[in-house]
Each structure stands twice: as C-alpha cells, then as structure tokens.
Write a protein that holds these residues in place. Structure first.
Motif, PDB file in Angstrom:
ATOM      1  N   LYS A   7       0.834  -1.202   0.000  1.00  0.00           N
ATOM      2  CA  LYS A   7       0.000   0.000   0.000  1.00  0.00           C
ATOM      3  C   LYS A   7       0.865   1.246   0.000  1.00  0.00           C
ATOM      4  N   ASN A   8       0.331   2.284  -0.596  1.00  0.00           N
ATOM      5  CA  ASN A   8       0.965   3.588  -0.622  1.00  0.00           C
ATOM      6  C   ASN A   8      -0.121   4.598  -0.265  1.00  0.00           C
ATOM      7  N   ASP A   9       0.079   5.303   0.852  1.00  0.00           N
ATOM      8  CA  ASP A   9      -0.926   6.247   1.352  1.00  0.00           C
ATOM      9  C   ASP A   9      -2.275   5.573   1.554  1.00  0.00           C
ATOM     10  N   LYS A  11      -3.645   3.179  -0.070  1.00  0.00           N
ATOM     11  CA  LYS A  11      -4.237   2.581  -1.265  1.00  0.00           C
ATOM     12  C   LYS A  11      -3.388   1.401  -1.733  1.00  0.00           C
TER      13      LYS A  11
END
Length: 132
Positions: A7-9, A11
């Motif tokens: 996940k990134n931020d 999301k």
C-alpha cells in the motif's frame, strides 16, 4: 495461501499471492529469443519451469529435463542454479533445481529454422521451440 498487499498512502498498489502447489504436471519453456544472427557468439537461452495442473510454479519437486536438437543447432550448455550440483554442463539433460533449468542454444550453421524438443520426465506433453 499467503497474500501480501503493498500500500501507498493507504491505497493498494500491488498484491502477490503464494499458494501451495500440487505435483508437477506441466512445464513452460520461455526462449530469450527465437532468431539468432550469424556468428559464433550468438545464443538463445531456454528457461524451463515446472508447473502444477493449475499453472502454479512447482518449487519443491525436481524432474529430469531432456533436449533434442535438430541438425544445425548446438546445445552450448545446461544450468539449474544449484551450486552444489556436479552435473555435466554439456550433456543433453539436466535435473531441475527448485523446479527450474536453463539451456543455452547456438547455431552450427545458418540453413533456416530448426527446432528444439524439450521433454520432462513424468510429464506427457513435449514442447518444441523453433530457432531461426
């Protein structure tokens, strides 16, 4: 089954799934290239990977892989990645290591396309790769 989610931020940006595989029932042959230019240093690598009936990679089972080349091709070497192995690098067959093997194919002349037959012990299907 193990699922890893990146996940990134908050999301999801990637997902990988690792499942327990069944017995080796098939294999893939992936050539690095299928056309060789003339010259002594031209080669194509054939990567062989064992698979189960569902197409999942098989890592915990080893099988003998054999190669038969039509006239005009030469088997330059075999490898399986096992640093403890004492196999014949110039033979016509090799035992997979973690379900994987590699063959290096060259041309001995330039008279049109030629085929490589790949068979795996215990797997009924044979595969052919054409090198031109």
């Amino acid at each position: 089954e193990v699922v890893v989610v990146g996940k990134n931020d908050g999301k999801e940006v990637c997902r990988e799934v690792l499942s327990t595989h069944g017995a080796a029932a098939a294999f893939t042959v992936t050539p690095s290239k299928t056309a060789l230019e003339e010259g002594p240093h031209q080669a194509a690598m054939l990567e062989i990977r064992l698979q189960d009936r569902e197409g999942r990679p098989v890592y915990a089972e080893e099988r003998q892989v054999s190669f038969a080349l039509e006239e005009g091709l030469v088997l330059m070497g075999l490898e399986n990645g096992d640093i403890a192995s004492h196999h014949d690098y110039t033979g016509s067959s090799i035992l997979t290591h973690h379900g994987h093997a590699l063959a290096v194919i060259g041309r001995s002349n330039s008279n049109g396309p030629r085929r490589v037959k790949v068979t795996v012990d215990g797997v009924l299907e044979e595969q052919y790769i054409t090198i031109s």
